[in-house]
Design an enzyme around this catalytic site. Sequence first.
Site, short mmCIF file in Angstrom:
data_model
loop_
_atom_site.label_atom_id
_atom_site.label_comp_id
_atom_site.label_asym_id
_atom_site.label_seq_id
_atom_site.Cartn_x
_atom_site.Cartn_y
_atom_site.Cartn_z
N LYS A 133 -2.19 -1.98 7.91
CA LYS A 133 -3.64 -1.62 8.03
C LYS A 133 -4.24 -2.77 9.15
CE LYS A 133 -8.06 -1.22 5.41
NZ LYS A 133 -8.58 -1.28 4.27
N HIS A 179 -4.61 -9.35 3.91
CA HIS A 179 -5.95 -9.38 4.11
C HIS A 179 -6.49 -10.08 5.28
CE1 HIS A 179 -6.54 -8.47 -0.52
NE2 HIS A 179 -6.09 -7.32 0.27
N HIS A 237 -2.61 2.00 -5.93
CA HIS A 237 -3.24 0.91 -5.79
C HIS A 237 -3.32 0.09 -6.87
CE1 HIS A 237 -4.63 -0.70 -1.91
NE2 HIS A 237 -5.67 -1.32 -2.29
N ARG A 274 -0.56 -2.66 -6.86
CA ARG A 274 -0.82 -3.47 -5.64
C ARG A 274 -1.88 -4.67 -6.18
NH1 ARG A 274 -1.12 -4.85 0.03
NH2 ARG A 274 -3.25 -5.13 0.55
N TYR A 302 -9.62 -11.35 -6.93
CA TYR A 302 -8.58 -11.44 -7.84
C TYR A 302 -8.94 -12.51 -8.99
CZ TYR A 302 -6.24 -7.72 -5.21
OH TYR A 302 -6.09 -6.67 -4.49
N ARG A 346 0.73 -1.25 0.14
CA ARG A 346 0.13 0.03 0.09
C ARG A 346 1.06 1.26 -0.10
NH1 ARG A 346 -2.39 -3.39 3.95
NH2 ARG A 346 -4.35 -4.17 3.63
#
Length: 347
Positions: free
Chosen positions: A229, A320, A294, A297, A329, A204
């Site tokens: 995050k 995640h 982003h 990524r 994805y 990120r």
Amino acid sequence: MIWSAKLIKHRSEDRIGVEFEKDKEMIQRIKLINGARWSQQKKLWHVPNTRENRERFHIEQKQDTRLSLEGQEHLNQFIRWLSAKRYSANTIKTYSDALRSFLVYYREKNVSEITNADVLDFNNDYILKRNLSASYQNQVTNAIKLYFRTVRDTKIEVDKIDRPKKTKILPNVLSKEEIKMILEAHSNIKHKTMLCLIYSCGLRRSELLNLKPQDINSKRNIVLIKQAKGKKDRITPLSNKILELLREYYKEYRPKTWLFEGQFENQPYLEQSLQSVLKSAVKKCKILKPVTLHWLRHSYATHLLENGTDLRYIQELLGHNSSKTTEIYTHVSTKSLQQIKSPFDDL
């Protein structure tokens, strides 16, 4: 009966002034409104400036962004609670801003009297009428649910507040050829290294800018990403190619506190400057898509999947919480789609 209404100040109080030709019936009707008074000085009737009266007299009022004293106290309590729970500064700002807009809307109502019906009205009469995004609506809903779980004296039933239906938006992915062009666009070693590191490690924007020189472990070929995050640490593999690039960059710039420092020593590189670096690279490549950091990524994750990397590993590499986040994805990977033959080819 012809009448006109406008917002006025009467003895430092916000009121709605109503003017009309002298008419007994109209006078009797306005007297029925709670708080209606006659102003001898202004030669008009005036009523309290409430939402009900604004609707009654068709007055479009500029949005009042002030909180009531009670609302401000509740907002301060919410911010203190979030801070005590060690939410990030960005999350605290997002949630407190969202709750603030809700409390401003109901500034004329005691917080303890707010109900689930009020939440529904806010969504319909404020968010939807202003065509505000579903993501903003979701932020407000999350803030309301989170805050009212901490309030004792309330009529809100938190579990019965529904979040808006999520729109299914696929991530934007660049081809490997486009990625290669972007990463090779800059001759400046610093600019090139930053973009290459984002793509090669699936970082990120904030993760890249928060890196320190000691987070690069050249002996184990890994990058340590601290307190990303969700306040989680994670590691991601470091390719030999990016390690060589990092060494070349380090020899030239000798960063001290941050791996990528800005114009001033010991200050991290600015987010806006990093975005400009990407924008410049995209322009040089003559790519017309609205590429963001982003996207690099997203492209990293999709290319890993197309190379046969298991989704569970990709989930770990991206940091995640849920595998469902990573599964998106699979919808943008073209490897399997390319093996499908269109019936059009047989015509």
